[in-house]
Write a protein that holds these residues in place. Structure first.
Motif, PDB file in Angstrom:
ATOM      1  N   ILE A 402       0.833  -1.204   0.000  1.00 41.04           N
ATOM      2  CA  ILE A 402       0.000   0.000   0.000  1.00 41.04           C
ATOM      3  C   ILE A 402       0.869   1.256   0.000  1.00 41.04           C
ATOM      4  N   THR A 403       1.887   1.259   0.868  1.00 45.31           N
ATOM      5  CA  THR A 403       2.792   2.414   0.946  1.00 45.31           C
ATOM      6  C   THR A 403       3.490   2.647  -0.384  1.00 45.31           C
ATOM      7  N   ALA A 404       4.023   1.577  -0.965  1.00 40.95           N
ATOM      8  CA  ALA A 404       4.761   1.707  -2.225  1.00 40.95           C
ATOM      9  C   ALA A 404       3.858   2.158  -3.366  1.00 40.95           C
ATOM     10  N   ALA A 405       2.671   1.557  -3.477  1.00 42.00           N
ATOM     11  CA  ALA A 405       1.751   1.905  -4.564  1.00 42.00           C
ATOM     12  C   ALA A 405       1.306   3.365  -4.457  1.00 42.00           C
ATOM     13  N   LYS A 406       1.104   3.835  -3.235  1.00 43.35           N
ATOM     14  CA  LYS A 406       0.701   5.233  -3.056  1.00 43.35           C
ATOM     15  C   LYS A 406       1.826   6.194  -3.419  1.00 43.35           C
ATOM     16  N   GLU A 407       3.067   5.681  -3.401  1.00 38.85           N
ATOM     17  CA  GLU A 407       4.208   6.489  -3.835  1.00 38.85           C
ATOM     18  C   GLU A 407       4.534   6.239  -5.308  1.00 38.85           C
ATOM     19  N   ASN A 408       3.603   5.569  -6.010  1.00 40.73           N
ATOM     20  CA  ASN A 408       3.717   5.306  -7.451  1.00 40.73           C
ATOM     21  C   ASN A 408       4.847   4.347  -7.794  1.00 40.73           C
ATOM     22  N   HIS A 409       5.082   3.366  -6.906  1.00 39.86           N
ATOM     23  CA  HIS A 409       6.042   2.308  -7.186  1.00 39.86           C
ATOM     24  C   HIS A 409       5.307   1.015  -7.488  1.00 39.86           C
ATOM     25  N   ASP A 410       5.847   0.244  -8.419  1.00 41.21           N
ATOM     26  CA  ASP A 410       5.256  -1.046  -8.746  1.00 41.21           C
ATOM     27  C   ASP A 410       5.459  -2.032  -7.607  1.00 41.21           C
ATOM     28  N   VAL A 411       4.520  -2.976  -7.493  1.00 42.72           N
ATOM     29  CA  VAL A 411       4.501  -3.902  -6.360  1.00 42.72           C
ATOM     30  C   VAL A 411       4.180  -5.321  -6.838  1.00 42.72           C
ATOM     31  N   ILE A 412       4.846  -6.287  -6.226  1.00 45.57           N
ATOM     32  CA  ILE A 412       4.523  -7.699  -6.421  1.00 45.57           C
ATOM     33  C   ILE A 412       4.070  -8.236  -5.074  1.00 45.57           C
ATOM     34  N   MET A 413       2.907  -8.869  -5.047  1.00 50.08           N
ATOM     35  CA  MET A 413       2.311  -9.318  -3.794  1.00 50.08           C
ATOM     36  C   MET A 413       2.747 -10.751  -3.475  1.00 50.08           C
ATOM     37  N   SER A 455      -6.638   3.522  -4.751  1.00 49.62           N
ATOM     38  CA  SER A 455      -7.480   4.062  -5.813  1.00 49.62           C
ATOM     39  C   SER A 455      -7.268   3.234  -7.084  1.00 49.62           C
ATOM     40  N   GLN A 456      -8.112   3.450  -8.057  1.00 47.71           N
ATOM     41  CA  GLN A 456      -7.985   2.711  -9.306  1.00 47.71           C
ATOM     42  C   GLN A 456      -6.618   2.951  -9.949  1.00 47.71           C
ATOM     43  N   GLU A 457      -6.153   4.187  -9.893  1.00 46.39           N
ATOM     44  CA  GLU A 457      -4.863   4.524 -10.488  1.00 46.39           C
ATOM     45  C   GLU A 457      -3.726   3.889  -9.688  1.00 46.39           C
ATOM     46  N   GLN A 458      -3.810   3.946  -8.371  1.00 44.03           N
ATOM     47  CA  GLN A 458      -2.785   3.323  -7.531  1.00 44.03           C
ATOM     48  C   GLN A 458      -2.775   1.808  -7.702  1.00 44.03           C
ATOM     49  N   GLY A 459      -3.959   1.235  -7.885  1.00 44.07           N
ATOM     50  CA  GLY A 459      -4.075  -0.208  -8.057  1.00 44.07           C
ATOM     51  C   GLY A 459      -3.350  -0.733  -9.278  1.00 44.07           C
ATOM     52  N   LYS A 460      -3.111   0.130 -10.250  1.00 41.28           N
ATOM     53  CA  LYS A 460      -2.391  -0.287 -11.458  1.00 41.28           C
ATOM     54  C   LYS A 460      -0.940  -0.653 -11.153  1.00 41.28           C
ATOM     55  N   HIS A 461      -0.445  -0.205  -9.996  1.00 40.07           N
ATOM     56  CA  HIS A 461       0.933  -0.522  -9.622  1.00 40.07           C
ATOM     57  C   HIS A 461       1.073  -1.934  -9.040  1.00 40.07           C
ATOM     58  N   ILE A 462      -0.037  -2.612  -8.785  1.00 40.00           N
ATOM     59  CA  ILE A 462       0.030  -4.004  -8.338  1.00 40.00           C
ATOM     60  C   ILE A 462       0.236  -4.870  -9.568  1.00 40.00           C
ATOM     61  N   LEU A 463       1.478  -5.301  -9.765  1.00 40.52           N
ATOM     62  CA  LEU A 463       1.818  -6.042 -10.985  1.00 40.52           C
ATOM     63  C   LEU A 463       1.286  -7.463 -10.968  1.00 40.52           C
ATOM     64  N   GLY A 464       1.209  -8.070  -9.766  1.00 36.08           N
ATOM     65  CA  GLY A 464       0.753  -9.445  -9.710  1.00 36.08           C
ATOM     66  C   GLY A 464       1.133 -10.119  -8.416  1.00 36.08           C
ATOM     67  N   VAL A 465       1.314 -11.432  -8.492  1.00 34.17           N
ATOM     68  CA  VAL A 465       1.406 -12.242  -7.284  1.00 34.17           C
ATOM     69  C   VAL A 465       2.432 -13.349  -7.463  1.00 34.17           C
ATOM     70  N   GLN A 466       3.015 -13.795  -6.351  1.00 32.72           N
ATOM     71  CA  GLN A 466       4.054 -14.830  -6.394  1.00 32.72           C
ATOM     72  C   GLN A 466       3.983 -15.722  -5.161  1.00 32.72           C
ATOM     73  N   GLY A 467       4.196 -17.022  -5.351  1.00 33.85           N
ATOM     74  CA  GLY A 467       4.333 -17.971  -4.258  1.00 33.85           C
ATOM     75  C   GLY A 467       5.802 -18.234  -3.986  1.00 33.85           C
ATOM     76  N   ASN A 468       6.160 -18.409  -2.696  1.00 33.08           N
ATOM     77  CA  ASN A 468       7.570 -18.532  -2.317  1.00 33.08           C
ATOM     78  C   ASN A 468       7.880 -19.869  -1.646  1.00 33.08           C
ATOM     79  N   ALA A 469       8.977 -20.479  -2.063  1.00 30.72           N
ATOM     80  CA  ALA A 469       9.445 -21.738  -1.469  1.00 30.72           C
ATOM     81  C   ALA A 469      10.821 -21.516  -0.855  1.00 30.72           C
ATOM     82  N   TRP A 470      10.851 -21.258   0.453  1.00 33.53           N
ATOM     83  CA  TRP A 470      12.104 -21.145   1.194  1.00 33.53           C
ATOM     84  C   TRP A 470      12.489 -22.546   1.667  1.00 33.53           C
ATOM     85  N   THR A 471      13.744 -22.930   1.429  1.00 37.98           N
ATOM     86  CA  THR A 471      14.087 -24.351   1.522  1.00 37.98           C
ATOM     87  C   THR A 471      14.902 -24.762   2.755  1.00 37.98           C
ATOM     88  N   GLU A 472      14.799 -24.016   3.833  1.00 41.47           N
ATOM     89  CA  GLU A 472      15.496 -24.458   5.043  1.00 41.47           C
ATOM     90  C   GLU A 472      15.161 -25.916   5.368  1.00 41.47           C
TER      91      GLU A 472
END
Length: 542
Positions: A402-413, A455-472
């Motif tokens: 939310i913070t990054a998108a409001k500052e007009n930075h792209d984001v991966i969730m 906002s709709q404009e800020q929401g455009k900075h959400i590029l998409g989504v990723q699943g993570n596999a940390w292998t400890e």
């Protein structure tokens, strides 16, 4: 009479629902008709002349021939399965339209990438046996008559694999990429360095692998138990192997994003080059325990030059848009106790040690940008001020996004709450050892990537989504597969399918058929039938 009509209506509706093809991720629009088209011995495929389109046709012909035993060939003239260039701009780079009539199948797209995703849909419309690595006899190779128009919701759809903690062989990395491509995902985030191992050859600094890739032992059991196996452990990828994997991914329209950790998670690098740390006279050793170490890079000019030199080689190996620099979990203790670090904070008019971290990240961001690439960092790069061109990977929940998108930075969730596959997916008493927490497939599927507060404009900075596999705790490929799948299948649908088209009960119904495909592909997913080809080698938690 009304009750009878209602009953007939329910039966009719049930038949319509059941007739829906079991495609994952769910397409945007599907229109079915009665009947089917059946492949025959002389089935042929045609593609545009472009080499990339031709490559898609070759992949389809190979898979169909391998499973059916038919000699599926490519021809220049109109064929039973036609790939065609579309002028429909609404399809974008990755969309496609698939039409199956009694005469055959036509897949239209604006790009070969879209055609590839159309191919994946066609394969899923066939019987699950089409994914068999060997000929399956007695199968009717039919496709239901349908028109499908399909466009992804998000442009970034990925999976991460950590090989810093446990090294994974090249062939498994390729299989992981195959599964990414199968589910119409387009990003493979490859976590290559950490405290417990440096896994990528850097020719300018050979000791990163001769020393940094090897640890003296590994934790066994949960990290809270502080027990070790006493066995040396190591492994790394040569640059030739890196190139091989990047090419393999590109052939499947998957971009590979390398992650080189900085300024924290640096112990393996410091073991190789102690002059880059806070105490050049200290003997550093590659980490053997899980968790966060206090040893971090000291931001001298010498260290920053080292990082830029490393990234120069990395950028040559990975032609994609993004370079991931970590930036997470960087303890500030050594900087607080360092005269050099404190003087640098004053000299650069930085507020504190968080500002010093931002100083390092900004320097690296400027370097990566000058090379024509974009930098990704975990959401800690927000601390001390966000670097101008940075893309934020939000893992500590959604507030960083939310913070990054409001500052007009792209984001991966990629929040821990839904997208971390080192968390348990069922009762811990019945499961392989994991770090803790609980994220089942329903929880993963429920995730909404775009926060409502934007906002709709800020929401455009959400590029998409990723699943993570940390292998400890994932010491083998089979272990990784068990923890990642089928949760990764849910991630694929979250990234591709529109919010309105998502329904977990419907997804779960399609998933039961999809599991048969994973069986043929030899995937050791959670809930897979016990089979001798799978490696059940993990310790069950008592």
């Amino acid at each position: 009479m009304k009750h009878l009509l209602f009953t007939f209506f329910c039966l009719w509706l049930q038949n319509i629902v059941c007739a829906q093809p079991n495609i994952i991720p769910k397409p945007s629009h599907t229109l079915l008709a009665k009947g089917e088209w059946t492949m025959k011995e002389k089935t042929k495929i045609s593609t545009p002349k472009d080499a990339t389109w031709s490559h898609v046709g070759d992949m389809l012909a190979s898979q169909l021939s391998r499973a059916t035993g038919m000699k599926i060939t490519k021809v220049k003239e109109k064929a039973d399965i036609d790939f065609a260039v579309s002028n429909d701009e609404s399809l974008g780079e990755e969309g496609y339209k698939l039409s199956c009539t009694s005469k055959g199948v036509v897949i239209q797209a604006r790009t070969a990438k879209g055609a590839f995703y159309g191919m994946q849909t066609l394969l899923q419309m066939l019987p699950a046996e089409v994914f068999s690595p060997a000929i399956v006899s007695g199968v009717k190779w039919s496709v239901p008559l349908a028109t499908i128009t399909d466009i992804p919701r998000y442009s970034y759809r990925g999976l991460m694999l950590d090989v810093g903690r446990h090294f994974m062989p090249v062939e498994f990395v390729k299989k992981y990429i195959d599964l990414i491509a199968l589910h119409k995902q387009n990003q493979f985030h490859w976590h290559l360095t950490d405290d417990q191992g440096w896994r990528i050859e850097i020719k300018k600094y050979p000791q990163l692998t001769t020393i940094g890739s090897n640890r003296s032992e590994t934790m066994k059991g949960h990290y809270t138990e502080a027990k070790y196996d006493g066995k040396p452990y190591g492994g790394f990828y040569t640059q030739d192997q890196i190139k091989e994997i990047v090419k393999y991914a590109a052939d499947r329209f998957v971009n590979v994003i390398p992650e080189i950790e900085m300024p924290g998670h640096a112990l393996a690098a410091l073991a190789a080059y102690p002059n880059l740390g806070n105490n050049p006279d200290k003997i550093y050793k590659v980490g053997t325990k899980w968790g966060v170490y206090s040893e971090v890079f000291m931001p001298r000019e010498e260290t920053l030059q080292f990082l830029e030199n490393v990234l120069s080689e990395v950028i040559e190996l990975f032609p994609g848009k993004y370079i991931h620099i970590g930036g997470d979990e960087c303890p500030k203790t050594q900087w607080k106790e360092s005269r050099f670090a404190q003087e640098l904070i004053k000299k650069q008019n930085l507020k504190d040690e968080h500002g010093l971290q931002s100083y390092v990240i900004r320097r690296i961001d400027k370097f990566i940008t000058a090379k024509g690439r974009r930098m990704i960092g975990w959401d800690e790069i927000l601390e001390g001020g966000l670097s101008p061109n940075a893309t934020v990977m939000s893992w500590q929940g959604i507030q960083g996004a939310i913070t990054a998108a409001k500052e007009n930075h792209d984001v991966i969730m990629t929040p821990t709450t839904h997208m971390y596959f080192d968390y348990y997916q069922a009762d811990a008493k019945t499961q392989p050892l994991a770090i803790g927490g609980f994220v089942d497939i329903a929880k993963t599927y429920s995730f909404e990537p775009t926060p409502q507060v934007l906002s709709q404009e800020q929401g455009k900075h959400i590029l998409g989504v990723q699943g993570n596999a940390w292998t400890e705790y994932m010491s083998t490929p089979a272990y990784v597969e068990y923890m990642v799948f089928p949760r990764a299948v849910a991630v694929a649908e979250v990234g591709w399918t529109s919010k309105e088209n998502k329904n977990f009960d419907d997804f779960d119904r399609r998933l039961q058929i999809h599991k048969k495909r994973l069986d043929y592909l030899g995937v050791n997913y959670y809930g897979a039938p016990i089979n001798s080809k799978f490696e059940y080698v993990w310790p069950l938690k008592k």
